[in-house]
Design a protein around this motif. Structure first.
Motif, PDB file in Angstrom:
ATOM      1  N   LEU A 177      13.421   6.464   4.196  1.00  0.00           N
ATOM      2  CA  LEU A 177      12.927   5.094   4.325  1.00  0.00           C
ATOM      3  C   LEU A 177      11.408   5.056   4.471  1.00  0.00           C
ATOM      4  N   TYR A 178      10.845   6.065   5.131  1.00  0.00           N
ATOM      5  CA  TYR A 178       9.395   6.130   5.260  1.00  0.00           C
ATOM      6  C   TYR A 178       8.747   6.318   3.883  1.00  0.00           C
ATOM      7  N   MET A 179       9.362   7.123   3.033  1.00  0.00           N
ATOM      8  CA  MET A 179       8.802   7.299   1.685  1.00  0.00           C
ATOM      9  C   MET A 179       8.812   5.972   0.915  1.00  0.00           C
ATOM     10  N   ALA A 180       9.874   5.193   1.063  1.00  0.00           N
ATOM     11  CA  ALA A 180       9.918   3.871   0.424  1.00  0.00           C
ATOM     12  C   ALA A 180       8.838   2.968   1.027  1.00  0.00           C
ATOM     13  N   TYR A 181       8.648   3.044   2.349  1.00  0.00           N
ATOM     14  CA  TYR A 181       7.616   2.271   3.029  1.00  0.00           C
ATOM     15  C   TYR A 181       6.231   2.631   2.495  1.00  0.00           C
ATOM     16  N   VAL A 182       5.974   3.923   2.300  1.00  0.00           N
ATOM     17  CA  VAL A 182       4.680   4.378   1.782  1.00  0.00           C
ATOM     18  C   VAL A 182       4.415   3.765   0.417  1.00  0.00           C
ATOM     19  N   VAL A 183       5.402   3.816  -0.459  1.00  0.00           N
ATOM     20  CA  VAL A 183       5.235   3.273  -1.813  1.00  0.00           C
ATOM     21  C   VAL A 183       4.962   1.772  -1.757  1.00  0.00           C
ATOM     22  N   VAL A 184       5.734   1.044  -0.965  1.00  0.00           N
ATOM     23  CA  VAL A 184       5.579  -0.410  -0.896  1.00  0.00           C
ATOM     24  C   VAL A 184       4.249  -0.780  -0.233  1.00  0.00           C
ATOM     25  N   ALA A 185       3.887  -0.109   0.856  1.00  0.00           N
ATOM     26  CA  ALA A 185       2.620  -0.411   1.543  1.00  0.00           C
ATOM     27  C   ALA A 185       1.429  -0.104   0.630  1.00  0.00           C
ATOM     28  N   PHE A 186       1.489   1.010  -0.088  1.00  0.00           N
ATOM     29  CA  PHE A 186       0.414   1.365  -1.012  1.00  0.00           C
ATOM     30  C   PHE A 186       0.310   0.336  -2.141  1.00  0.00           C
ATOM     31  N   THR A 187       1.433  -0.073  -2.677  1.00  0.00           N
ATOM     32  CA  THR A 187       1.441  -1.072  -3.749  1.00  0.00           C
ATOM     33  C   THR A 187       0.884  -2.402  -3.257  1.00  0.00           C
ATOM     34  N   LEU A 188       1.300  -2.813  -2.064  1.00  0.00           N
ATOM     35  CA  LEU A 188       0.800  -4.063  -1.485  1.00  0.00           C
ATOM     36  C   LEU A 188      -0.711  -3.986  -1.293  1.00  0.00           C
ATOM     37  N   GLY A 189      -1.190  -2.882  -0.743  1.00  0.00           N
ATOM     38  CA  GLY A 189      -2.625  -2.714  -0.537  1.00  0.00           C
ATOM     39  C   GLY A 189      -3.413  -2.738  -1.840  1.00  0.00           C
ATOM     40  N   ASN A 190      -2.872  -2.108  -2.869  1.00  0.00           N
ATOM     41  CA  ASN A 190      -3.545  -2.125  -4.175  1.00  0.00           C
ATOM     42  C   ASN A 190      -3.598  -3.527  -4.755  1.00  0.00           C
ATOM     43  N   LYS A 191      -2.484  -4.265  -4.663  1.00  0.00           N
ATOM     44  CA  LYS A 191      -2.453  -5.632  -5.205  1.00  0.00           C
ATOM     45  C   LYS A 191      -3.453  -6.540  -4.500  1.00  0.00           C
ATOM     46  N   LEU A 192      -3.670  -6.282  -3.195  1.00  0.00           N
ATOM     47  CA  LEU A 192      -4.575  -7.124  -2.417  1.00  0.00           C
ATOM     48  C   LEU A 192      -5.994  -6.559  -2.358  1.00  0.00           C
ATOM     49  N   TRP A 211      -7.226  -3.851  -1.020  1.00  0.00           N
ATOM     50  CA  TRP A 211      -7.657  -3.339   0.281  1.00  0.00           C
ATOM     51  C   TRP A 211      -8.492  -2.087   0.083  1.00  0.00           C
ATOM     52  N   PRO A 212      -9.406  -1.825   1.016  1.00  0.00           N
ATOM     53  CA  PRO A 212     -10.106  -0.535   0.969  1.00  0.00           C
ATOM     54  C   PRO A 212      -9.120   0.601   1.282  1.00  0.00           C
ATOM     55  N   MET A 213      -9.433   1.797   0.817  1.00  0.00           N
ATOM     56  CA  MET A 213      -8.509   2.924   0.989  1.00  0.00           C
ATOM     57  C   MET A 213      -8.235   3.222   2.463  1.00  0.00           C
ATOM     58  N   GLY A 214      -9.210   3.005   3.327  1.00  0.00           N
ATOM     59  CA  GLY A 214      -9.011   3.232   4.756  1.00  0.00           C
ATOM     60  C   GLY A 214      -7.933   2.331   5.342  1.00  0.00           C
ATOM     61  N   LYS A 215      -7.916   1.083   4.919  1.00  0.00           N
ATOM     62  CA  LYS A 215      -6.910   0.138   5.414  1.00  0.00           C
ATOM     63  C   LYS A 215      -5.527   0.521   4.887  1.00  0.00           C
ATOM     64  N   ILE A 216      -5.460   0.939   3.642  1.00  0.00           N
ATOM     65  CA  ILE A 216      -4.181   1.381   3.079  1.00  0.00           C
ATOM     66  C   ILE A 216      -3.694   2.608   3.843  1.00  0.00           C
ATOM     67  N   ALA A 217      -4.598   3.547   4.097  1.00  0.00           N
ATOM     68  CA  ALA A 217      -4.215   4.774   4.811  1.00  0.00           C
ATOM     69  C   ALA A 217      -3.704   4.454   6.212  1.00  0.00           C
ATOM     70  N   TRP A 218      -4.397   3.580   6.939  1.00  0.00           N
ATOM     71  CA  TRP A 218      -3.956   3.221   8.284  1.00  0.00           C
ATOM     72  C   TRP A 218      -2.587   2.529   8.231  1.00  0.00           C
ATOM     73  N   THR A 219      -2.387   1.661   7.272  1.00  0.00           N
ATOM     74  CA  THR A 219      -1.103   0.967   7.141  1.00  0.00           C
ATOM     75  C   THR A 219       0.007   1.970   6.868  1.00  0.00           C
ATOM     76  N   VAL A 220      -0.246   2.924   5.988  1.00  0.00           N
ATOM     77  CA  VAL A 220       0.756   3.939   5.661  1.00  0.00           C
ATOM     78  C   VAL A 220       1.014   4.853   6.861  1.00  0.00           C
ATOM     79  N   LEU A 221      -0.037   5.297   7.516  1.00  0.00           N
ATOM     80  CA  LEU A 221       0.117   6.224   8.643  1.00  0.00           C
ATOM     81  C   LEU A 221       0.732   5.579   9.879  1.00  0.00           C
TER      82      LEU A 221
END
Length: 113
Positions: A52-67, A69-79
């Motif tokens: 489920l975490y792997m699915a979360y990573v994919v969805v959070a990364f996709t959401l961050g890219n669509k919006l 976001w800077p890479m730092g914000k995407i990384a914090w959201t994923v981590l």
């Protein structure tokens, strides 16, 4: 992105499931390694949380890219999915920010003078 966007809904659902799974995994680890309980719950919950975490990573990364976001914000959201209970706070903050962006876009004039 509107409020009923499937990507945002998937992000929210996976954030909660990942957070609950990690808390349950921590409880199972304490029971197993601290009190000698069976290792089966750790194996089952750990495997589910991992997938489920792997699915979360994919969805959070996709959401961050669509919006955009800077890479730092995407990384914090994923981590945040790796720190017990952090994902609940990060998810709430992300949703508030997205809702604020949507409200600002809705209140902006359609035609500038």
């Amino acid at each position: 992105m509107n409020k009923s966007n499937p990507l945002l809904t998937a992000y929210r659902a996976l954030a909660y499931v990942t957070g609950v799974g990690l808390v349950l995994l921590c409880v199972a680890c304490v029971a197993t390694y601290g009190f000698g309980a069976s290792k089966t719950p750790v194996m089952i919950i750990g495997t589910l949380h991992g997938w489920l975490y792997m699915a979360y990573v994919v969805v959070a990364f996709t959401l961050g890219n669509k919006l955009n976001w800077p890479m730092g914000k995407i990384a914090w959201t994923v981590l945040s999915g790796t720190i017990p209970t952090a994902v609940f706070f990060v998810e709430r903050r992300v949703v508030r920010e997205i809702q604020a962006e949507l409200a600002a876009k809705e209140s902006a004039p359609l035609v500038s003078a």
